[in-house]
Design an enzyme around this catalytic site. Structure first.
Site, short mmCIF file in Angstrom:
data_model
loop_
_atom_site.label_atom_id
_atom_site.label_comp_id
_atom_site.label_asym_id
_atom_site.label_seq_id
_atom_site.Cartn_x
_atom_site.Cartn_y
_atom_site.Cartn_z
N LYS A 79 47.01 53.05 35.57
CA LYS A 79 48.40 52.73 35.23
C LYS A 79 48.70 52.77 33.73
O LYS A 79 49.83 53.04 33.34
CB LYS A 79 48.79 51.35 35.79
CG LYS A 79 49.02 51.37 37.30
CD LYS A 79 49.57 50.03 37.78
CE LYS A 79 49.87 50.08 39.26
NZ LYS A 79 50.52 48.86 39.75
N ASP A 115 57.20 48.52 39.96
CA ASP A 115 56.57 47.24 40.38
C ASP A 115 57.46 46.04 40.05
O ASP A 115 57.46 45.04 40.78
CB ASP A 115 55.22 47.05 39.68
CG ASP A 115 54.11 47.91 40.29
OD1 ASP A 115 54.21 48.26 41.48
OD2 ASP A 115 53.16 48.23 39.56
N GLY A 258 52.66 39.61 49.31
CA GLY A 258 52.87 40.81 48.51
C GLY A 258 53.40 42.02 49.26
O GLY A 258 53.61 43.07 48.64
P1 NAP Z 1 43.67 43.33 37.62
O1 NAP Z 1 44.39 44.14 36.60
O2 NAP Z 1 42.21 43.52 37.81
O3 NAP Z 1 43.95 41.77 37.23
C1 NAP Z 1 43.37 40.73 37.98
C2 NAP Z 1 43.44 39.43 37.19
O4 NAP Z 1 42.82 38.42 37.97
C3 NAP Z 1 42.71 39.48 35.85
O5 NAP Z 1 43.37 38.63 34.94
C4 NAP Z 1 41.34 38.91 36.22
O6 NAP Z 1 40.66 38.31 35.15
C5 NAP Z 1 41.74 37.84 37.21
N1 NAP Z 1 40.65 37.49 38.10
C6 NAP Z 1 39.97 38.33 38.92
N2 NAP Z 1 39.03 37.65 39.61
C7 NAP Z 1 39.11 36.35 39.20
C8 NAP Z 1 38.40 35.16 39.53
N3 NAP Z 1 37.42 35.17 40.44
N4 NAP Z 1 38.74 34.02 38.91
C9 NAP Z 1 39.73 34.00 37.99
N5 NAP Z 1 40.45 35.10 37.62
C10 NAP Z 1 40.14 36.26 38.24
O7 NAP Z 1 44.31 43.51 39.06
P2 NAP Z 1 45.86 43.70 39.44
O8 NAP Z 1 46.21 45.13 39.48
O9 NAP Z 1 46.67 42.80 38.58
O10 NAP Z 1 45.85 43.21 40.96
C11 NAP Z 1 45.61 41.84 41.25
C12 NAP Z 1 45.96 41.52 42.69
O11 NAP Z 1 47.34 41.79 42.95
C13 NAP Z 1 45.18 42.33 43.73
O12 NAP Z 1 44.82 41.48 44.77
C14 NAP Z 1 46.17 43.37 44.22
O13 NAP Z 1 45.93 43.69 45.57
C15 NAP Z 1 47.48 42.61 44.09
N6 NAP Z 1 48.60 43.54 43.84
C16 NAP Z 1 49.59 43.58 44.78
C17 NAP Z 1 50.66 44.44 44.58
C18 NAP Z 1 51.75 44.51 45.61
O14 NAP Z 1 52.53 45.47 45.61
N7 NAP Z 1 51.87 43.53 46.46
C19 NAP Z 1 50.74 45.24 43.41
C20 NAP Z 1 49.71 45.13 42.49
C21 NAP Z 1 48.64 44.27 42.70
P3 NAP Z 1 39.63 39.18 34.23
O15 NAP Z 1 40.47 40.16 33.48
O16 NAP Z 1 38.99 38.17 33.41
O17 NAP Z 1 38.71 39.87 35.21
#
Ligand code: NAP
Length: 298
Positions: A79, A115, A258
């Protein structure tokens, strides 16, 4: 039986790039919509998922230009990495700092971000004074970027971000301070202080995502700290509901998963590519059927 698209020599190609990509719901949603828009099954477009490794992004984008791909979605991990390949970026994508939708134009690739509007879609029908909302966002990764920009669109009063990495938190705060939000960042150890005043809690972490559906970013006793009438919005859509949303529902809090965000970011992208009103209900049905016919919306 669902209609099948008739692919001809004129069929245009749409798709999504990501890595991994095989779990994406987008091909199911988009192809259902494309068929529905073409009674008789003669589809102008098909939509395909392309697994593109990070190191192969340049060759993939150049290949898309060469073979006439009309547009594509962009998901993890591309992205931000897609930005240098775009001739133009919409104001909303510039604000978020990420692109999830790309369209071919005469000048080259044009990128935008759907988004933010996708995230806002299930909130629009709620009667709230958003300026009074005390928002708490769990996580500061890619989707948190779209969420914080959405909070600025809503005019939310204050936004707290909870993360586990102080450097990433500071960077996040720095990137979005120009939004004019009252934006503050905290470690997870501050949750107990933040939850009693939180009225909109948003989980942007993958905690609770299948195949770990028993996990939740908040414990039951932490959910108990939220005020009655609080909204709990979990960006995860598998499982439905997540453990976090089960805990919220047990307290009769407003709970949102979501799936609507996914559907509406996809519908907005489709409208950009084909310049027609997207059949949102068809996309919703296709996604729900693919997820196992679960009609329950959290
Ligand atoms: P991302 O860029 O990897 O961000 C995830 C965030 O969560 C980061 O800040 C990460 O911290 C934190 N994190 C991960 N594991 C953790 C843990 N065990 N404890 C505490 N913090 C934790 O991912 P993303 O793209 O934002 O996506 C995140 C979620 O949103 C996913 O489940 C995805 O399926 C969902 N999502 C849904 C949609 C929708 O259309 N509904 C769209 C986008 C995303 P670190 O950086 O320190 O690892």
């Amino acid at each position: 039986m669902s209609a099948q698209p008739l692919i001809t020599g004129k069929t245009g190609l749409l798709g999504v790039i990501g890595y991994p990509i095989q779990h994406s719901l987008s091909p199911v949603m988009h192809n259902a919509a494309l068929v529905a828009l073409q009674p008789g099954g003669l589809s102008d477009y098909v939509y395909v998922a392309f697994p593109v490794k990070p190191e192969e992004l340049p060759i993939a984008i150049n290949g898309f230009a060469a073979i006439g791909v009309q547009g594509f979605n962009v998901t993890i991990p591309h992205k931000q990495a897609i930005l240098p390949f775009l001739a133009e970026i919409s104001p909303i994508a510039q604000t978020v700092g990420a692109v999830n939708t790309v369209k071919r134009t005469a000048q080259g690739w044009w990128g935008t971000n759907t988004d933010v509007q996708g995230f806002l879609a299930p909130l629009r029908h709620l009667q709230r004074d958003w300026s009074q909302e005390q928002v708490l966002i769990l996580g500061c990764g890619g989707s948190a970027s779209a969420v914080v920009v959405a909070c600025a669109h809503l005019g939310c009063g204050s936004v707290a971000i909870v993360g586990r990495d102080q450097t990433k938190l500071a960077d996040f705060q720095h990137r979005y301070q120009h939004l004019g939000l009252n934006l503050a960042v905290y470690g997870w150890d501050q949750l107990a202080h933040l939850l009693p005043t939180t009225t909109l809690l948003i989980n942007t972490t993958p905690i609770g995502l299948s195949p770990q559906p028993e996990q939740s970013p908040l414990t039951e006793s932490e959910v108990a700290l939220l005020t009655p009438g609080a909204i709990v919005y979990d960006l995860i859509y598998t499982p439905r509901p997540t453990r976090l949303l089960q805990l919220a529902q047990a307290r009769q809090l407003v709970s949102i998963d979501g799936l609507e965000m996914l559907i509406h970011q996809g519908a907005d992208a489709l409208e950009i590519w084909i310049e027609r009103s997207p059949p949102v209900e068809v996309m919703r049905r296709a996604a729900l059927n693919y997820l196992g016919g679960d009609e329950h919306r959290a």
